[in-house]
Write an enzyme that holds these catalytic residues in place. Structure first.
Site, PDB file in Angstrom:
ATOM      1  N   LYS A  70      56.813  44.056 -80.555  1.00  0.00           N
ATOM      2  CA  LYS A  70      58.129  44.581 -82.165  1.00  0.00           C
ATOM      3  C   LYS A  70      58.233  45.085 -82.355  1.00  0.00           C
ATOM      4  CE  LYS A  70      56.352  43.387 -86.874  1.00  0.00           C
ATOM      5  NZ  LYS A  70      55.554  41.982 -87.334  1.00  0.00           N
ATOM      6  N   ASP A 171      48.931  47.547 -96.457  1.00  0.00           N
ATOM      7  CA  ASP A 171      49.409  46.416 -95.629  1.00  0.00           C
ATOM      8  C   ASP A 171      48.906  47.823 -94.439  1.00  0.00           C
ATOM      9  OD1 ASP A 171      49.180  45.230 -93.168  1.00  0.00           O
ATOM     10  OD2 ASP A 171      50.684  44.051 -93.957  1.00  0.00           O
TER      11      ASP A 171
END
Ligand code: AMP
Length: 596
Positions: A70, A171
Site C-alpha cells: 500500500k 486510527d
C-alpha cells in the site's frame, strides 16, 4: 432482502478486511483460515501465489514475499518477485482477488461490486491505483472512501438521527497513523480535518521489542540473531505476540526454543517482558501521536470540549497506554464499541448498502487532505482548494498572462502545503493555447478545480475571451474495465503530442503576426520616410514572405524565417544603438518588451 451485495473492503497496509450488510446488519466475512482479518502480504513459491497468513510467515525468509504494498500505491515503482516485475496495483489486486474469492464462497454467489477504503492522505494517483487494483481483480469499484469516514459511518449508523456529534477518529494501524475530526449532523457526516503520520504504526512497537530482544539475547546467550534470517523472523513474530499479550496482561513470556545452535548446543530463549518496560521503551512512539492530534483539532477550529465522541480505529489502539493517552488529551473516554480492526471495512459495507439503496438518508461528505493549487510566476503556488475542504467541490479563480501577447499558458497542478511549488507534490500539467494576444495581465484565464465524491480531481483552464479550453481528468467512472483504463492512458499520450504540435503552430503564427504588425507600424512611421525605395521594397518583401508561410501553414520554414528576422532586427538595433550618442535606457527596455 438486499437489492444487491456490495463488498466493503478495507485494503490495509498490514491487514485487509471484507464485510457485507446482511439483513441490515454488518457481517465481517472470514477467510479460509477462519480469520476475520487477512494480512496484506503476497508471496510466490514454486510458481504458486500465496496470500495472507501463510505469506506473512514467509516474509523474512522468502525473498519473493511482499508486504506493505500500500505504501507504493500510486508510485511508478515496480516490485521484482517471482522472476517478474509487478506494479503495486497488480500486487494489491492479488489481495483483493483473494478476498473477492473467499467472500463469494461465504455468500454463495458471485459478487462484482465493491467499496474500497483509502487513507485520508491518499492523493489522486494513489486513489486511482487503488481503483485500478480493484479493476484488475475483476471488481467494479463503485466508490473509494476515506478510512476515517468509513469508521465514522460505521459508528454513526447506530446513532439516533436527532443527535449531533463531533467525532475524533484516532486510527493507529500496523504501519500508519491517521487522525480525523468529523461532524455528524442530522444523519450527515462531514470531515472537518485530517492529520497523521503515514510512517507510524504497530510495526514500530514490534521493532522496539525486537531491538530489545537482540540486546537481551546477545547479553544472556552470547548470540547475535541479526544475521540469521530465520531467527529474525521468529523474533519479529514473537515480538508482535508479546505486544498483543501485553494489551491484556502485565507481563508477557517470551519463548523462543531452538532459536539457533552454538558450541554448547541449542539456544532456548526464555525471557519476560513487563508492560511497564514495554511502555518505557516505546515512549517516543507514543509521543509522536500527540502532534497530529493537536493539529487536527486546530485545523477543525475546535477545542476538546467540542468533541462529543472519540473513536478508536486500528489494531494498535488496543494498547492500554494508547487509550490512556487519547483519553488524557481529549478528556473523553474513547468509544471502543466497534472492533478497531473491522470498523473501516464495516463502514465501507455500509457505504455500499447506501449506494445499493438499502440504507437511506445518510449523506457522506469528505474533505481534501491537502491543498490543491497551480504554479504561478516565480514557482509560487496559488492555492485553489485549501486542505480540509468538503468534497465534492468546484472552485475557480481568474488568472492572467505574465508577458505581452502571450498566447499559451502552462497550468501546473500541485498538491501540498508549501509556498514554493517545487516543494509540493506535482500532480499534472497541461497547456492552454490559443489565448488572444494582449498586453500582459489583460487576458482572463479561468482555472477551475472540481473534485468528485471519490476525491478525484479535474482541472480546467479556459480563456474567457476565446473560450479555448483544456483540462486534465483522472477518469473515475465506476464501470471502467482494465482495457478502458489502458485506453485512457494511451489517449492522453496521443493528445499530448497533438497538443504540443498545435501549441507550436499557434505560437509561431502569433509571433509571425507580431512581426507583420511591427513591419506595418514601422513602414508608417516617420523613420520610414528616411528609407530609400529599395530598402522599403525589401522590407515589404520580407512581410509578404512571412504572410505566405502563415497561409501555407509551413511552420518549419516560418520558424526559420522568424528567427532570421529577429536576428536581423537585433543586429539593426545594435547598430542604431552605436550610432546614437546617448541611448535612453527606459525606451530601449519598453521596445524590448514589445518585440518579445
Ligand atoms: P490494523 O492495520 O488495524 O489491522 O492493525 C494491525 C496492527 O495492530 C498490528 O501492528 C497488530 O500487531 C496490532 N494489534 C492487533 N491487536 C493488538 C492488540 N491486542 N494489542 C496491540 N496491538 C495489536
Amino acid at each position: 432482502m438486499a437489492k444487491e451485495i456490495i463488498l466493503g473492503i478495507d485494503l490495509g497496509t498490514t491487514n485487509s478486511v471484507v464485510s457485507i450488510i446482511e439483513n441490515n446488519n454488518p457481517k465481517v466475512l472470514e477467510n479460509p483460515n477462519g480469520k476475520r482479518t487477512t494480512p496484506s502480504v503476497v508471496a510466490f513459491k514454486n510458481n504458486e501465489t500465496i496470500i495472507g497468513e501463510n505469506a506473512k510467515r514467509q516474509l523474512e525468509t522468502n525473498p519473493d514475499s511482499i508486504a506493505s504494498i500500500k505504501r507504493l500505491m500510486g508510485s511508478a515503482s515496480t516490485i521484482k518477485a517471482n522472476q517478474k516485475e509487478y506494479k503495486p496495483e497488480e500486487i494489491s489486486a492479488m489481495i483483493l482477488s483473494y478476498m473477492k474469492d473467499y467472500a463469494e464462497k461465504k455468500i454463495g454467489s458471485p459478487v462484482k461490486k465493491a467499496v474500497i477504503t483509502v487513507p485520508a492522505y491518499f492523493d489522486n494517483a494513489q486513489r486511482e491505483a487503488t481503483k485500478n487494483a480493484g479493476i484488475i481483480a475483476g471488481l467494479d469499484v463503485v466508490r473509494i472512501i476515506n478510512e476515517p469516514t468509513a469508521a465514522a459511518l460505521a459508528f454513526g449508523l447506530d446513532k439516533s438521527k436527532d443527535e449531533n456529534h463531533r467525532i475524533l477518529v484516532f486510527d493507529l494501524g500496523g504501519g500508519t497513523f491517521d487522525v480525523s475530526i468529523l461532524e455528524m449532523e442530522n444523519g450527515t457526516f462531514e470531515v472537518l480535518s485530517t492529520s497523521g503520520d503515514n510512517h507510524l504504526g504497530g510495526d514500530d512497537w514490534d521493532n522496539k521489542i525486537v531491538e530489545w530482544l537482540i540486546k537481551e539475547i546477545n547479553a544472556k546467550y552470547d548470540f547475535n540473531p541479526r544475521n540469521d534470517k530465520m531467527a529474525m523472523a521468529r523474533l519479529k513474530e514473537e515480538a508482535e505476540r508479546a505486544k498483543i499479550a501485553l494489551s491484556e496482561s502485565m507481563v508477557a513470556n517470551i519463548s523462543l526454543p531452538f532459536l539457533a545452535m552454538n558450541a554448547n548446543g541449542p539456544i532456548n530463549v526464555e525471557l519476560e517482558l513487563k508492560r511497564s518496560e514495554f511502555e518505557a521503551m516505546t515512549t517516543d512512539l507514543l509521543e509522536r501521536t500527540k502532534k497530529p492530534l493537536m493539529d487536527a483539532l486546530e485545523q477543525a477550529k475546535l477545542s476538546w470540549n467540542d468533541i462529543t465522541e472519540v473513536l478508536l480505529v486500528g489494531g494498535s489502539t488496543r494498547m492500554p497506554i494508547v487509550q490512556e493517552l487519547v483519553a488524557k488529551i481529549t478528556g473523553k473516554k474513547p468509544n471502543k464499541s466497534i472492533n478497531p480492526d473491522e470498523v473501516v471495512s464495516v463502514g465501507a459495507a455500509i457505504q455500499g448498502a447506501i449506494l445499493a439503496g438499502d440504507i437511506q438518508d445518510v449523506l457522506l461528505l469528505d474533505v481534501t487532505p491537502l491543498t490543491l493549487g497551480i504554479v504561478v510566476e516565480g514557482d509560487i503556488v496559488a492555492p485553489l482548494i485549501p486542505r480540509n475542504t468538503t468534497i465534492p467541490v468546484t472552485r475557480s479563480q481568474i488568472f492572467s498572462t505574465a508577458a505581452d501577447n502571450q498566447t499559451s499558458v502552462s497550468i501546473v497542478v500541485t498538491q501540498g502545503e508549501r509556498q514554493m511549488a517545487h516543494d509540493n507534490k506535482f500532480l499534472g500539467r497541461f497547456d492552454l493555447s490559443g489565448i488572444a494576444p494582449a498586453p500582459r495581465g489583460v487576458p482572463q484565464i479561468e482555472v477551475s478545480f472540481s473534485i468528485d465524491v471519490n476525491g478525484i480531481t479535474k482541472v480546467t483552464a479556459k480563456d474567457k475571451k476565446t473560450n479555448q479550453e483544456q483540462s486534465i481528468t483522472i477518469q473515475n467512472t465506476s464501470a471502467l474495465s482494465k482495457e478502458d483504463v489502458e485506453k485512457m492512458v494511451q489517449e492522453a499520450e496521443l493528445n499530448r503530442e497533438a497538443d504540443k504540435k498545435k501549441r507550436r503552430e499557434v505560437e509561431l503564427t502569433v509571433r509571425a503576426e507580431q512581426i507583420i504588425h511591427q513591419i506595418d507600424k514601422s513602414i508608417e512611421s516617420d523613420e520610414a520616410k528616411k528609407l530609400d525605395e529599395s530598402q522599403l521594397a525589401s522590407i515589404k518583401k520580407e512581410k509578404e514572405e512571412i504572410q505566405k508561410l502563415i497561409e501555407d501553414k509551413n511552420f518549419d520554414e516560418l520558424e526559420k524565417k522568424i528567427n532570421e528576422f529577429e536576428q536581423k532586427l537585433a543586429q539593426a538595433m545594435e547598430f542604431m544603438k552605436n550610432q546614437q550618442p546617448t541611448p535612453n535606457q527606459d525606451n530601449q527596455d519598453s521596445k524590448d518588451n514589445e518585440t518579445n
